[in-house]
Motif scaffolding. Sequence first.
Motif, PDB file in Angstrom:
ATOM      1  N   GLU A 140      -1.313  -3.297   9.497  1.00 58.90           N
ATOM      2  CA  GLU A 140      -2.665  -2.759   9.441  1.00 58.90           C
ATOM      3  C   GLU A 140      -2.617  -1.233   9.317  1.00 58.90           C
ATOM      4  N   ALA A 141      -1.659  -0.627  10.011  1.00 59.04           N
ATOM      5  CA  ALA A 141      -1.537   0.833   9.998  1.00 59.04           C
ATOM      6  C   ALA A 141      -1.190   1.361   8.618  1.00 59.04           C
ATOM      7  N   VAL A 142      -0.313   0.686   7.902  1.00 57.34           N
ATOM      8  CA  VAL A 142       0.097   1.195   6.591  1.00 57.34           C
ATOM      9  C   VAL A 142      -1.066   1.122   5.604  1.00 57.34           C
ATOM     10  N   LEU A 143      -1.962   0.155   5.793  1.00 57.43           N
ATOM     11  CA  LEU A 143      -3.164   0.097   4.942  1.00 57.43           C
ATOM     12  C   LEU A 143      -4.144   1.212   5.302  1.00 57.43           C
ATOM     13  N   ALA A 144      -4.261   1.502   6.590  1.00 60.52           N
ATOM     14  CA  ALA A 144      -5.113   2.618   7.000  1.00 60.52           C
ATOM     15  C   ALA A 144      -4.589   3.931   6.433  1.00 60.52           C
ATOM     16  N   ALA A 145      -3.271   4.112   6.464  1.00 63.98           N
ATOM     17  CA  ALA A 145      -2.673   5.328   5.897  1.00 63.98           C
ATOM     18  C   ALA A 145      -2.917   5.415   4.400  1.00 63.98           C
ATOM     19  N   ALA A 146      -2.868   4.259   3.721  1.00 66.09           N
ATOM     20  CA  ALA A 146      -3.153   4.246   2.284  1.00 66.09           C
ATOM     21  C   ALA A 146      -4.605   4.638   2.015  1.00 66.09           C
ATOM     22  N   ARG A 163     -11.699  -2.269  -2.933  1.00 61.34           N
ATOM     23  CA  ARG A 163     -10.912  -3.153  -3.803  1.00 61.34           C
ATOM     24  C   ARG A 163      -9.437  -2.796  -3.770  1.00 61.34           C
ATOM     25  N   THR A 164      -9.140  -1.500  -3.770  1.00 59.47           N
ATOM     26  CA  THR A 164      -7.740  -1.070  -3.754  1.00 59.47           C
ATOM     27  C   THR A 164      -7.041  -1.492  -2.471  1.00 59.47           C
ATOM     28  N   ILE A 165      -7.681  -1.271  -1.330  1.00 57.48           N
ATOM     29  CA  ILE A 165      -7.061  -1.632  -0.057  1.00 57.48           C
ATOM     30  C   ILE A 165      -6.935  -3.151   0.064  1.00 57.48           C
ATOM     31  N   LYS A 166      -7.914  -3.877  -0.418  1.00 56.81           N
ATOM     32  CA  LYS A 166      -7.808  -5.339  -0.400  1.00 56.81           C
ATOM     33  C   LYS A 166      -6.633  -5.811  -1.245  1.00 56.81           C
ATOM     34  N   ASP A 167      -6.450  -5.181  -2.419  1.00 51.70           N
ATOM     35  CA  ASP A 167      -5.321  -5.543  -3.272  1.00 51.70           C
ATOM     36  C   ASP A 167      -3.996  -5.180  -2.611  1.00 51.70           C
ATOM     37  N   LEU A 168      -3.934  -4.007  -2.001  1.00 51.66           N
ATOM     38  CA  LEU A 168      -2.696  -3.596  -1.328  1.00 51.66           C
ATOM     39  C   LEU A 168      -2.369  -4.501  -0.152  1.00 51.66           C
ATOM     40  N   SER A 169      -3.385  -5.055   0.503  1.00 47.33           N
ATOM     41  CA  SER A 169      -3.130  -5.911   1.667  1.00 47.33           C
ATOM     42  C   SER A 169      -2.279  -7.124   1.296  1.00 47.33           C
ATOM     43  N   ARG A 170      -2.338  -7.548   0.050  1.00 40.66           N
ATOM     44  CA  ARG A 170      -1.540  -8.692  -0.397  1.00 40.66           C
ATOM     45  C   ARG A 170      -0.084  -8.312  -0.611  1.00 40.66           C
ATOM     46  N   ARG A 171       0.212  -6.989  -0.583  1.00 42.93           N
ATOM     47  CA  ARG A 171       1.577  -6.539  -0.848  1.00 42.93           C
ATOM     48  C   ARG A 171       2.226  -5.878   0.374  1.00 42.93           C
ATOM     49  N   VAL A 172       1.609  -6.061   1.522  1.00 45.27           N
ATOM     50  CA  VAL A 172       2.168  -5.509   2.755  1.00 45.27           C
ATOM     51  C   VAL A 172       3.228  -6.453   3.312  1.00 45.27           C
ATOM     52  N   ILE A 244      12.409   1.233  -0.862  1.00 45.48           N
ATOM     53  CA  ILE A 244      12.168   2.636  -1.209  1.00 45.48           C
ATOM     54  C   ILE A 244      13.144   3.093  -2.288  1.00 45.48           C
ATOM     55  N   SER A 245      14.392   2.686  -2.190  1.00 48.83           N
ATOM     56  CA  SER A 245      15.415   3.092  -3.163  1.00 48.83           C
ATOM     57  C   SER A 245      15.084   2.622  -4.565  1.00 48.83           C
ATOM     58  N   ARG A 246      14.462   1.458  -4.663  1.00 43.82           N
ATOM     59  CA  ARG A 246      14.094   0.925  -5.980  1.00 43.82           C
ATOM     60  C   ARG A 246      12.837   1.580  -6.533  1.00 43.82           C
ATOM     61  N   GLY A 247      12.206   2.446  -5.725  1.00 40.37           N
ATOM     62  CA  GLY A 247      10.996   3.114  -6.170  1.00 40.37           C
ATOM     63  C   GLY A 247       9.781   2.223  -6.181  1.00 40.37           C
ATOM     64  N   HIS A 248       9.832   1.149  -5.379  1.00 43.11           N
ATOM     65  CA  HIS A 248       8.759   0.164  -5.392  1.00 43.11           C
ATOM     66  C   HIS A 248       7.805   0.281  -4.213  1.00 43.11           C
ATOM     67  N   ALA A 249       8.018   1.256  -3.343  1.00 45.78           N
ATOM     68  CA  ALA A 249       7.201   1.335  -2.128  1.00 45.78           C
ATOM     69  C   ALA A 249       6.235   2.503  -2.181  1.00 45.78           C
ATOM     70  N   ARG A 250       5.090   2.332  -1.562  1.00 47.92           N
ATOM     71  CA  ARG A 250       4.184   3.452  -1.341  1.00 47.92           C
ATOM     72  C   ARG A 250       4.883   4.470  -0.445  1.00 47.92           C
ATOM     73  N   PRO A 251       4.518   5.756  -0.528  1.00 49.00           N
ATOM     74  CA  PRO A 251       5.319   6.800   0.139  1.00 49.00           C
ATOM     75  C   PRO A 251       5.041   6.956   1.629  1.00 49.00           C
ATOM     76  N   PHE A 252       4.924   5.844   2.354  1.00 48.25           N
ATOM     77  CA  PHE A 252       4.811   5.921   3.803  1.00 48.25           C
ATOM     78  C   PHE A 252       5.251   4.595   4.411  1.00 48.25           C
ATOM     79  N   VAL A 253       5.869   4.701   5.576  1.00 49.86           N
ATOM     80  CA  VAL A 253       6.316   3.541   6.340  1.00 49.86           C
ATOM     81  C   VAL A 253       5.785   3.704   7.759  1.00 49.86           C
ATOM     82  N   THR A 254       5.199   2.660   8.286  1.00 48.64           N
ATOM     83  CA  THR A 254       4.677   2.704   9.649  1.00 48.64           C
ATOM     84  C   THR A 254       5.547   1.839  10.553  1.00 48.64           C
ATOM     85  N   CYS A 282       9.182  10.248   1.774  1.00 54.01           N
ATOM     86  CA  CYS A 282       8.461   9.126   2.354  1.00 54.01           C
ATOM     87  C   CYS A 282       8.043   9.487   3.777  1.00 54.01           C
ATOM     88  N   ASP A 283       6.751   9.443   4.064  1.00 52.10           N
ATOM     89  CA  ASP A 283       6.265   9.778   5.400  1.00 52.10           C
ATOM     90  C   ASP A 283       6.518   8.612   6.360  1.00 52.10           C
TER      91      ASP A 283
END
Length: 309
Positions: A140-146, A163-172, A244-254, A282-283
């Motif tokens: 939940e925190a990583v979506l709030a940060a997004a 819509r963006t946060i709903k879409d991202l929630s499927r990829r958490v 993160i190494s593959r460049g597939h992650a958003r720039p924050f980890v909670t 990456c934060d």
Amino acid sequence: MKIGVVVDASCDLPRSYIDEHRLIVLPSILEFGDKEIIDSRDPRDTLAVYRRYVADKSLEARSRAPEVDAIRDLFLDDLVLRYDRVLVLCVSANRGSVFDKATQASYAILQGYRQRREEAGLLEPFALRVLDTGTVGPGEAVLAAAAVRMLDEETPPFEKLRRTIKDLSRRVTCLLVPNDLFYLHHRARQRGEDSLGPMAYRIGSALGIKPILEMRCGKSQAVARTRGFERGVDYVLQRARSVISRGHARPFVTMSFGGDPRRVRELAAYQEFEAFAAVNRCDLHLSVMSATMALNIGPGAFSLAFIDD
């Protein structure tokens, strides 16, 4: 147009981050025997609850969301006057009742806000959306940060944000390393967590084997097992490093820990991951795990989440 973001008390973000970005915390109610405690994500209070109540395995313990009327009053008495649009992020609906109660409250809010806003001289209509994140704690925190980053960098229309946060929630992806399996087996099962069966509980407790749990889209499963807690933490950090190494992650980890976060910062695996994250811009956000989550998972647990693009 002013947009506010509401999270519930199980959202594992540092209090300093919550305050800096003006996130609103919807508290939960903790019940330990006949004692009720409000969980509003104050780290000092949370650690006190850990010591006094969470660690006591003899207590009947559960958490519950505020009643519908209490959620309605919070919005009508405060948030409809401070914001024009509000996005409410809730812990997975199959792990708690916050989503259902906030959704019920939203109907009453939308029926009753006009008079409050007109009396305050606010003429623009108010809008509220409640989102089931399908995840827990740091998920939940990583979506709030997004959402915070999107608001800071793009000033998006409210519907685009939703819509963006709903879409991202499927990829958490949310990963959890329990320390004491008692809580996962005896308490979390009552909340729908079935990834640790009786046999795995007995063997794990006897041999110090920790299951690594993964939650995506509201469903959880054991994806690995490690001998000892620190190896479990290392496994989880390596999973995040790989994405993160593959460049597939958003720039924050909670991340969150069921106790004083300084214990995690002392681990060599965490220090190496921190240096890696800095190089990759990456934060990292490490917080005390909410008491709402810890009463089901147990003290000493570690959890991490990222968004995999």
